[in-house]
Design a protein around this motif. Sequence first.
Motif, PDB file in Angstrom:
ATOM      1  N   HIS A  91       0.986  -1.247   0.017  1.00  0.00           N
ATOM      2  CA  HIS A  91      -0.080  -0.162  -0.009  1.00  0.00           C
ATOM      3  C   HIS A  91       0.757   1.216  -0.044  1.00  0.00           C
ATOM      4  O   HIS A  91       0.700   2.070  -0.719  1.00  0.00           O
ATOM      5  CB  HIS A  91      -0.955  -0.061   1.245  1.00  0.00           C
ATOM      6  N   ALA A  92       1.821   1.262   0.862  1.00  0.00           N
ATOM      7  CA  ALA A  92       2.841   2.420   0.860  1.00  0.00           C
ATOM      8  C   ALA A  92       3.553   2.580  -0.450  1.00  0.00           C
ATOM      9  O   ALA A  92       3.752   3.790  -0.729  1.00  0.00           O
ATOM     10  CB  ALA A  92       3.726   2.270   2.075  1.00  0.00           C
ATOM     11  N   THR A  93       3.953   1.578  -0.990  1.00  0.00           N
ATOM     12  CA  THR A  93       4.531   1.680  -2.519  1.00  0.00           C
ATOM     13  C   THR A  93       3.573   2.277  -3.743  1.00  0.00           C
ATOM     14  O   THR A  93       3.954   2.994  -4.359  1.00  0.00           O
ATOM     15  CB  THR A  93       5.009   0.329  -3.070  1.00  0.00           C
ATOM     16  N   LEU A  94       2.455   1.899  -3.507  1.00  0.00           N
ATOM     17  CA  LEU A  94       1.336   2.191  -4.432  1.00  0.00           C
ATOM     18  C   LEU A  94       0.808   3.509  -4.123  1.00  0.00           C
ATOM     19  O   LEU A  94       0.126   4.159  -5.176  1.00  0.00           O
ATOM     20  CB  LEU A  94       0.344   1.169  -4.465  1.00  0.00           C
ATOM     21  N   HIS A  95       0.786   4.058  -3.066  1.00  0.00           N
ATOM     22  CA  HIS A  95       0.191   5.457  -2.441  1.00  0.00           C
ATOM     23  C   HIS A  95       0.885   6.083  -1.742  1.00  0.00           C
ATOM     24  O   HIS A  95       1.009   5.921  -0.575  1.00  0.00           O
ATOM     25  CB  HIS A  95      -1.043   4.987  -1.739  1.00  0.00           C
ATOM     26  N   GLN A  96       1.796   6.970  -2.470  1.00  0.00           N
ATOM     27  CA  GLN A  96       2.723   7.853  -1.920  1.00  0.00           C
ATOM     28  C   GLN A  96       2.343   9.278  -1.557  1.00  0.00           C
ATOM     29  O   GLN A  96       1.629   9.777  -2.398  1.00  0.00           O
ATOM     30  CB  GLN A  96       4.081   7.709  -2.693  1.00  0.00           C
ATOM     31  N   GLN A  97       2.655   9.989  -0.753  1.00  0.00           N
ATOM     32  CA  GLN A  97       2.441  11.307  -0.441  1.00  0.00           C
ATOM     33  C   GLN A  97       3.604  12.134   0.038  1.00  0.00           C
ATOM     34  O   GLN A  97       4.376  11.603   1.038  1.00  0.00           O
ATOM     35  CB  GLN A  97       1.425  11.400   0.787  1.00  0.00           C
ATOM     36  N   ILE A  98       3.680  13.288  -0.222  1.00  0.00           N
ATOM     37  CA  ILE A  98       4.765  14.279   0.120  1.00  0.00           C
ATOM     38  C   ILE A  98       3.960  15.561   0.627  1.00  0.00           C
ATOM     39  O   ILE A  98       3.319  16.026  -0.463  1.00  0.00           O
ATOM     40  CB  ILE A  98       6.060  14.329  -0.948  1.00  0.00           C
ATOM     41  N   LEU A 111       0.720  10.406  -5.177  1.00  0.00           N
ATOM     42  CA  LEU A 111       1.093   9.621  -6.625  1.00  0.00           C
ATOM     43  C   LEU A 111       0.490   8.130  -5.898  1.00  0.00           C
ATOM     44  O   LEU A 111       0.613   7.615  -5.133  1.00  0.00           O
ATOM     45  CB  LEU A 111       2.793   9.403  -6.709  1.00  0.00           C
ATOM     46  N   ASP A 112      -0.658   7.857  -6.786  1.00  0.00           N
ATOM     47  CA  ASP A 112      -1.306   6.727  -6.789  1.00  0.00           C
ATOM     48  C   ASP A 112      -1.039   5.860  -8.186  1.00  0.00           C
ATOM     49  O   ASP A 112      -1.605   6.143  -9.110  1.00  0.00           O
ATOM     50  CB  ASP A 112      -3.093   6.977  -6.534  1.00  0.00           C
ATOM     51  N   ILE A 113      -0.548   4.659  -7.552  1.00  0.00           N
ATOM     52  CA  ILE A 113      -0.296   3.632  -8.792  1.00  0.00           C
ATOM     53  C   ILE A 113      -1.211   2.767  -9.094  1.00  0.00           C
ATOM     54  O   ILE A 113      -1.584   1.881  -7.793  1.00  0.00           O
ATOM     55  CB  ILE A 113       1.275   3.201  -8.573  1.00  0.00           C
ATOM     56  N   GLU A 114      -1.626   2.280 -10.088  1.00  0.00           N
ATOM     57  CA  GLU A 114      -2.544   1.221 -10.578  1.00  0.00           C
ATOM     58  C   GLU A 114      -1.831   0.156 -11.105  1.00  0.00           C
ATOM     59  O   GLU A 114      -1.360   0.311 -12.116  1.00  0.00           O
ATOM     60  CB  GLU A 114      -3.676   1.821 -11.325  1.00  0.00           C
ATOM     61  N   PRO A 115      -1.593  -0.752 -10.376  1.00  0.00           N
ATOM     62  CA  PRO A 115      -0.473  -1.923 -10.939  1.00  0.00           C
ATOM     63  C   PRO A 115      -1.387  -2.910 -11.784  1.00  0.00           C
ATOM     64  O   PRO A 115      -0.999  -3.983 -11.759  1.00  0.00           O
ATOM     65  CB  PRO A 115      -0.017  -2.469  -9.727  1.00  0.00           C
ATOM     66  N   ASP A 116      -1.960  -2.383 -12.787  1.00  0.00           N
ATOM     67  CA  ASP A 116      -2.591  -3.394 -13.750  1.00  0.00           C
ATOM     68  C   ASP A 116      -1.415  -3.997 -14.672  1.00  0.00           C
ATOM     69  O   ASP A 116      -0.689  -3.368 -15.086  1.00  0.00           O
ATOM     70  CB  ASP A 116      -3.558  -2.576 -14.740  1.00  0.00           C
ATOM     71  N   GLU A 117      -1.532  -5.231 -14.791  1.00  0.00           N
ATOM     72  CA  GLU A 117      -0.551  -6.030 -15.707  1.00  0.00           C
ATOM     73  C   GLU A 117      -0.451  -5.608 -16.889  1.00  0.00           C
ATOM     74  O   GLU A 117       0.561  -5.687 -17.544  1.00  0.00           O
ATOM     75  CB  GLU A 117      -0.930  -7.581 -15.581  1.00  0.00           C
ATOM     76  N   ASN A 119      -1.968  -2.493 -18.404  1.00  0.00           N
ATOM     77  CA  ASN A 119      -1.863  -1.440 -18.656  1.00  0.00           C
ATOM     78  C   ASN A 119      -1.791  -0.562 -17.188  1.00  0.00           C
ATOM     79  O   ASN A 119      -2.846   0.225 -16.937  1.00  0.00           O
ATOM     80  CB  ASN A 119      -3.246  -0.605 -19.410  1.00  0.00           C
ATOM     81  N   PRO A 120      -0.723  -0.594 -16.752  1.00  0.00           N
ATOM     82  CA  PRO A 120      -0.515   0.078 -15.599  1.00  0.00           C
ATOM     83  C   PRO A 120      -0.310   1.889 -15.625  1.00  0.00           C
ATOM     84  O   PRO A 120       0.077   2.063 -16.870  1.00  0.00           O
ATOM     85  CB  PRO A 120       0.988  -0.275 -15.003  1.00  0.00           C
ATOM     86  N   SER A 121      -1.065   2.353 -14.581  1.00  0.00           N
ATOM     87  CA  SER A 121      -0.972   3.710 -14.727  1.00  0.00           C
ATOM     88  C   SER A 121      -0.710   4.380 -13.358  1.00  0.00           C
ATOM     89  O   SER A 121      -0.712   3.674 -12.298  1.00  0.00           O
ATOM     90  CB  SER A 121      -2.470   4.205 -15.310  1.00  0.00           C
ATOM     91  N   ALA A 122      -0.660   5.787 -13.290  1.00  0.00           N
ATOM     92  CA  ALA A 122      -0.396   6.533 -11.817  1.00  0.00           C
ATOM     93  C   ALA A 122      -0.984   7.879 -12.053  1.00  0.00           C
ATOM     94  O   ALA A 122      -1.212   8.550 -13.270  1.00  0.00           O
ATOM     95  CB  ALA A 122       1.025   6.579 -11.683  1.00  0.00           C
ATOM     96  N   LEU A 123      -1.555   8.277 -10.866  1.00  0.00           N
ATOM     97  CA  LEU A 123      -2.094   9.682 -10.835  1.00  0.00           C
ATOM     98  C   LEU A 123      -1.378  10.552  -9.946  1.00  0.00           C
ATOM     99  O   LEU A 123      -1.164  10.025  -8.680  1.00  0.00           O
ATOM    100  CB  LEU A 123      -3.545   9.568 -10.645  1.00  0.00           C
TER     101      LEU A 123
END
Length: 166
Positions: A91-98, A111-117, A119-123
Amino acid sequence: MPTTDAEDGTEKIQEPRLWRDNGWTARVIKNEDDDGWAVAMTLQGHAEPALVGPWTMGRDKKNPKPLDVPAFNTLVKTAAEFVRRHEQQLHATLHQQIAITHNTERLNISLDIEPDEENPSALLRALDASGELLAEIRVAPSFKLTRASASAWAEAGFSADAVRRA
């Protein structure tokens, strides 16, 4: 007569080398690396063990010590804690905050990462101190959120170009 676990509906097993209860299976296995034994703890519905650790030899110093209620309960507690820590780390790797300061204003950059096999993306998002969304853009999941990259993005007016250069 075998009993059924009320929590998950699986059959309870209490054998010297195999126990199943409360959604967990403990299996005592031969240690491939030496003459000893190991115990594998597998969560119901998972193909791979969540935890594998050494197991005690029996009195004859050849066979493993049989599983019992206290040992199984300790193994379940240890394996569940291991799984919980792994989930927290993921969770900490996929949802980072500064938090940064920009123009004397405190900003939260996430930064919120969607680890789709396929089509991965991040917001990447910027919020002000009151939680109001200031900017939001899609970035590569490999984007590294650091204080420097967050500050550079804010300095560039939350431009997508600034993020691509970071």
